[in-house]
Scaffold this active site. Structure first.
Site, PDB file in Angstrom:
ATOM      1  N   GLY A  82       6.374   3.621   4.150  1.00 62.33           N
ATOM      2  CA  GLY A  82       5.946   2.638   5.128  1.00 62.33           C
ATOM      3  C   GLY A  82       6.739   1.353   5.094  1.00 62.33           C
ATOM      4  CG  ASP A 124       9.816  -3.656   2.798  1.00 64.74           C
ATOM      5  OD1 ASP A 124       9.252  -4.388   1.955  1.00 64.74           O
ATOM      6  OD2 ASP A 124       9.181  -3.078   3.705  1.00 64.74           O
ATOM      7  CG  ASN A 137       2.815  -3.187   0.101  1.00 67.30           C
ATOM      8  OD1 ASN A 137       3.406  -2.224   0.600  1.00 67.30           O
ATOM      9  ND2 ASN A 137       2.014  -3.959   0.810  1.00 67.30           N
ATOM     10  CG  ASP A 194       3.468  -5.661   8.873  1.00 66.81           C
ATOM     11  OD1 ASP A 194       2.786  -6.536   8.306  1.00 66.81           O
ATOM     12  OD2 ASP A 194       4.043  -4.764   8.254  1.00 66.81           O
TER      13      ASP A 194
END
Length: 355
Positions: free
Chosen positions: A10, A222, A217, A118
């Site tokens: 993801g 990223d 996470n 997001d």
């Protein structure tokens, strides 16, 4: 108690190749990773261009990967992010959504994620709009399990700064409105949680009216800051005592598919060993299992540079030595390190805004 473990692809930036995905599934299934949610932010057909059907070649590649998951005994799922659908859930949008669901159903989904993360969310009736959409999807999808990711999936106020102030009682309203059979994702007290506690998870369970489905996470790397570091260390801050307080534990893996296996293996060990878990020993065992003894030793010796200093903290001389060290190995993980050193995985702010 070990909860259901799984992989969430993801992250923003360069997605995995199909072979990297299949190899990751084969490597982690024996350790207990039982689901894979395909949801790379770079797949525009699941996000900003979700209304467009998948081209045949991409759909066939997805179908082949779904079969690879099933052969490994792993549940295959897709995370659909119907970008800003809640701003206009009209007849045209429903027709496009039905067509996309039909394509996804053809893959034989075990799991379907409906992700609202997001994107802008400061609407007073946001929860009600999203409940309507998730129920509409759940009634039409053939997936055995539907998992919703809220717009505000953490207590972290960074989401309010970036996407607008969360509506009052948003999480409570979402939990009250959604069918109890639908899971709800949660990343913890922070977007990238340093720890999860039983007390925090109990509070969230009360708000959601169900145990949270963890979207963890780590080791994801990223974003403009994290992409300049490799996340290799063993999991900490996830004591085995949280197992009874969660519905499942999915990890958002790093941009480096092979290196991600190292921390992933340590999470399984943490749940298995409970109070006897030792993170450094777990890291060493996982690194040897994934890399072999010599490359594992090289990674451990340079961990302070790869994970802590990162690209901005190493000197040109150190970078040259790292390059020479890892170029000596014919191993996909060594090639990931070399590509990272060369900036191949660096992500800019523009990608966060356009993917």
């Amino acid at each position: 108690m070990t909860p259901e473990l799984g992989i969430i692809e993801g992250f923003f930036g360069r997605p995995y190749s199909w072979e990297e995905r299949a190899s990751l599934v084969r490597a982690l299934a024996p350790a207990g990773y039982g689901f894979y949610l395909y949801a790379p932010k770079a797949d525009a057909h699941l996000r900003r261009r979700w209304r467009e059907p998948y081209p045949d070649a991409e759909l066939q590649a997805l179908a082949a990967f779904a079969e690879a998951c099933r052969q490994a005994g792993v549940r295959f799922g897709v995370g659909l992010s119907p970008y800003e659908l809640f701003l206009g859930f009209d007849a045209e949008a429903k027709a496009s959504l039905a067509a996309k669901l039909a394509q996804l159903d053809s893959l034989g989904l075990a799991d379907l994620g409906v992700f609202f993360d997001d994107m802008k969310g400061d609407l007073p009736d946001l929860a009600d709009r999203q409940v309507e959409i998730v129920h509409w999807i759940a009634e039409r999808s053939t997936a055995a399990r539907v998992i919703a990711c809220p717009s505000y999936y953490t207590d972290d106020p960074v989401l309010d700064r970036v996407f607008g102030q969360r509506p009052a009682n948003y999480l409570e309203n979402l939990g009250a409105g959604l069918d109890p059979a639908i899971q709800i994702m949660w990343t913890g007290e922070e977007v990238c949680a340093r720890e999860f506690s039983a007390g925090h998870l109990a509070r969230v369970t009360e708000q959601m009216r169900r145990k949270p489905f963890l979207w963890d996470n780590y080791p994801v790397n990223d974003g403009p800051r994290m992409s300049r570091h490799l996340h290799l260390r063993a999991f900490t801050g996830r004591p085995s005592t949280i197992g009874p307080h969660i519905a499942a534990h999915g990890i958002n893996t790093a941009s480096q598919a092979v290196l991600s296996q190292i921390p992933a293996l340590t999470l399984a060990e943490s749940y298995r060993d409970g109070a006897d878990y030792h993170c450094l020993a777990a890291f060493r065992r996982a690194a040897v299992a994934v890399l072999g003894p010599d490359l594992a030793d090289g990674v451990e010796r340079t961990l302070l540079l790869l994970e802590d200093a990162g690209l901005d903290g190493i000197t040109p001389e150190q970078k040259a030595r790292l390059h020479a060290r890892f170029a000596a190995f014919d191993h996909p993980a060594a090639r990931e390190i070399l590509a990272w050193l060369d900036g191949a995985f660096v992500i800019g702010a523009e990608e966060l805004q356009t993917q």
